[in-house]
Design an enzyme around this catalytic site. Structure first.
Site, PDB file in Angstrom:
ATOM      1  N   GLU A   1     -36.452  21.518  45.933  1.00 22.91           N
ATOM      2  CA  GLU A   1     -37.238  20.496  45.826  1.00 22.91           C
ATOM      3  C   GLU A   1     -38.333  20.319  44.920  1.00 22.91           C
ATOM      4  O   GLU A   1     -39.360  20.164  44.165  1.00 22.91           O
ATOM      5  CB  GLU A   1     -37.638  19.165  46.511  1.00 22.91           C
ATOM      6  CG  GLU A   1     -35.868  18.834  46.648  1.00 22.91           C
ATOM      7  CD  GLU A   1     -35.918  18.041  48.376  1.00 22.91           C
ATOM      8  OE1 GLU A   1     -36.204  17.042  48.021  1.00 22.91           O
ATOM      9  OE2 GLU A   1     -35.839  18.248  49.191  1.00 22.91           O
TER      10      GLU A   1
ATOM     11  N   ARG B   1     -30.487   7.346  60.345  1.00 21.81           N
ATOM     12  CA  ARG B   1     -30.918   5.541  59.568  1.00 21.81           C
ATOM     13  C   ARG B   1     -28.600   5.174  59.589  1.00 21.81           C
ATOM     14  O   ARG B   1     -27.659   5.963  59.488  1.00 21.81           O
ATOM     15  CB  ARG B   1     -30.699   6.061  58.324  1.00 21.81           C
ATOM     16  CG  ARG B   1     -32.348   6.066  57.741  1.00 21.81           C
ATOM     17  CD  ARG B   1     -32.809   5.921  56.954  1.00 21.81           C
ATOM     18  NE  ARG B   1     -34.120   6.414  56.029  1.00 21.81           N
ATOM     19  CZ  ARG B   1     -33.981   7.573  55.498  1.00 21.81           C
ATOM     20  NH1 ARG B   1     -33.290   8.699  54.794  1.00 21.81           N
ATOM     21  NH2 ARG B   1     -35.560   8.192  55.477  1.00 21.81           N
TER      22      ARG B   1
ATOM     23  N   ASN C   1     -46.781  17.494  49.231  1.00 25.81           N
ATOM     24  CA  ASN C   1     -46.149  16.349  49.306  1.00 25.81           C
ATOM     25  C   ASN C   1     -46.641  16.121  50.694  1.00 25.81           C
ATOM     26  O   ASN C   1     -46.378  16.494  52.052  1.00 25.81           O
ATOM     27  CB  ASN C   1     -44.828  16.864  50.944  1.00 25.81           C
ATOM     28  CG  ASN C   1     -43.661  15.899  50.754  1.00 25.81           C
ATOM     29  OD1 ASN C   1     -43.152  14.791  50.575  1.00 25.81           O
ATOM     30  ND2 ASN C   1     -42.454  16.660  50.678  1.00 25.81           N
TER      31      ASN C   1
ATOM     32  N   ARG D   1     -45.488  14.658  44.959  1.00 24.76           N
ATOM     33  CA  ARG D   1     -44.139  14.193  45.243  1.00 24.76           C
ATOM     34  C   ARG D   1     -44.904  12.348  45.933  1.00 24.76           C
ATOM     35  O   ARG D   1     -45.409  12.398  46.411  1.00 24.76           O
ATOM     36  CB  ARG D   1     -43.798  14.921  46.698  1.00 24.76           C
ATOM     37  CG  ARG D   1     -42.091  13.990  47.281  1.00 24.76           C
ATOM     38  CD  ARG D   1     -41.166  14.732  48.046  1.00 24.76           C
ATOM     39  NE  ARG D   1     -39.961  13.893  48.270  1.00 24.76           N
ATOM     40  CZ  ARG D   1     -39.900  13.343  49.598  1.00 24.76           C
ATOM     41  NH1 ARG D   1     -40.412  13.779  50.406  1.00 24.76           N
ATOM     42  NH2 ARG D   1     -38.926  12.722  49.442  1.00 24.76           N
TER      43      ARG D   1
ATOM     44  N   HIS E   1     -33.776  11.085  46.741  1.00 25.60           N
ATOM     45  CA  HIS E   1     -33.777  12.804  46.709  1.00 25.60           C
ATOM     46  C   HIS E   1     -32.959  13.125  44.771  1.00 25.60           C
ATOM     47  O   HIS E   1     -32.224  14.187  44.946  1.00 25.60           O
ATOM     48  CB  HIS E   1     -32.588  13.359  47.255  1.00 25.60           C
ATOM     49  CG  HIS E   1     -32.908  13.213  48.573  1.00 25.60           C
ATOM     50  ND1 HIS E   1     -32.025  12.177  49.795  1.00 25.60           N
ATOM     51  CD2 HIS E   1     -33.480  12.987  49.528  1.00 25.60           C
ATOM     52  CE1 HIS E   1     -32.225  12.125  50.202  1.00 25.60           C
ATOM     53  NE2 HIS E   1     -32.978  12.937  50.770  1.00 25.60           N
TER      54      HIS E   1
END
Ligand code: ADP
Length: 398
Positions: free
Chosen positions: A386, A241, A7, A90, A180
């Site tokens: 993940e 955010r 990643n 990823r 996600h």
């Protein structure tokens, strides 16, 4: 077979080496400050940790260091690079160009560069830099791209379209993509396994609540809607955010604050959310401590977060015409009982009977069932994984 999961960010590169026979992580770590002074690699293997403080001017040097750590005589877990059967990378955004895990070819990289970089300028370019570095250092090893967006490719048009001119959607690809996906896929499948049900028979809302948060409606094992949008800025308010905001307010804010478009988007991504509301922190541990100490804005931030999550759960239950299970996952979902309770206490009308006592227990990597035995809707805390999804998808592709 062993699969390396990578990643890569602009100045970081996280990895896990997973043995697919046992699905156990046999080594993991991360490079920090790539291209910046003071770069280091923290690597774990053989139950030990080692920190390498070495200059890493670029991702190629970083991945070389990772591979040497994997072969290290103290913390190493492999003798030769041939033991790594494939690398799963990823990738955040796919646009409409990839809807499943994809084997890397030069053609694929070209499409990524030409079509997807502008969709995820902060994520896809560094991920491709990491990918190219791996290809250079490990020529001959198959590389797969696993997209955050793939699981959401099953959304119907009515769910992913914005109410804009249809021709503009077609021309520019402006629509909801979702993010996600690997996490939503993993926890919804784990929920079905835990409940001993066929995924086809379940309507699940998965709440991935971390620094970035998104909520998905999973009907019959397929994603039918999700809260993040064209970019990860949409949906509920997050660590920093803003989440959903009237587009006209964005222009108004830019004008009032004397910001360019790019600056105001950066502001909405980095300076808002619970950090902006509380004025204290994006970290829920700090917000909980603030609330405890009587800080009203910390309490407000927590309240807004739970309220917005609750609204998505309700909306998605309506979208699916029912609800069998709610799953909480990721940093906040797995570790913050008060958020789970604040969401669930308003869902009695849907058939949620909450078990506060179990909810207060530490999950510690286990699945926690936090609804009462008699609850029509099951509520579960499921640790996400993940990297395992990326490794599984890579192995399947091969
Ligand atoms: P990301 O992967 O998006 O960076 P995470 O899933 O790691 O984010 O989630 C980070 C959030 O999880 C932070 O707000 C942090 O406060 C929260 N979190 C992590 N551990 C705990 C904990 N033990 N108690 C409360 N909140 C926690």
């Amino acid at each position: 077979m062993k699969i390396l999961v990578v990643n890569a960010g602009s100045s970081s590169l996280k990895y896990q080496l997973i043995d697919m026979e046992t699905e156990q992580v046999i080594a993991k770590g991360g490079c920090e400050r790539i291209g910046i002074e003071g770069s280091l690699l923290k690597a774990k293997g053989n139950g030990k940790e080692k920190v390498y403080e070495k200059p890493m001017p670029n991702h190629k040097v970083a991945i070389e260091l990772v591979l040497s750590a994997l072969k290290d005589n103290e913390i190493g877990v492999i003798k030769s690079m041939d033991e790594i059967g494939a690398v799963g990378h990823r990738m955040v955004a796919s646009g409409e160009f990839f809807n499943k895990t994809t084997l890397v070819t030069e053609e694929v990289i070209k499409t990524l560069e030409e079509k997807t970089f502008e969709l995820a300028p902060l994520h896809n370019p560094p991920a491709v830099t990491g990918l190219r570095a791996c290809m250079e250092v490990m020529p001959g090893t198959p590389m797969a791209l696993v997209f955050d967006t793939s699981f959401h490719a099953t959304m119907p048009e009515k769910a992913y379209l914005y109410g804009i001119d249809y021709d503009d959607y077609k021309k520019y690809g402006v629509r909801k993509y979702g993010f996600h996906g690997t996490s939503h896929k993993f926890v919804s499948a784990e929920a079905a396994k835990y409940l001993k049900k066929d995924p086809k028979d379940l309507k699940i809302v998965t709440c991935h609540l971390g620094n970035g948060s998104s909520i998905s409606a999973v009907d019959g094992g397929k994603c039918v809607d999700t809260s993040m949008g064209f970019t990860p800025l949409a949906g509920i308010l997050m660590g920093t955010r803003s989440g959903d905001i009237d587009a006209s307010a964005v222009e108004f804010l830019a004008r009032k604050k004397g910001m360019t478009h790019a600056e105001v988007i950066n502001y909405l991504n980095k300076k808002c959310g619970v950090a902006g509301i509380s004025g204290v922190s994006s970290d829920f541990r700090d917000l909980l401590a603030g609330q405890e100490a009587g800080n009203a804005r910390c309490a407000l931030a927590l309240d807004m977060f739970a309220y917005q999550t609750l609204k998505y759960v309700g909306a998605y239950a309506a979208a699916m015409g029912g609800l069998d299970c709610i799953v909480f996952t990721a940093g906040i979902g797995e570790n913050t009982p008060t958020v789970r309770e604040d969401v669930c206490k308003n869902l009695k009308f849907l058939g949620v009977e909450f078990d506060s006592k179990t909810n207060d227990q530490k999950a510690n990597g286990r699945i926690l069932e936090i609804s009462a035995k008699k609850s029509k809707v099951k509520v579960l805390v499921i640790p996400t994984n993940e990297e395992l999804v990326i490794a599984r998808e890579t192995a399947e592709l091969l």
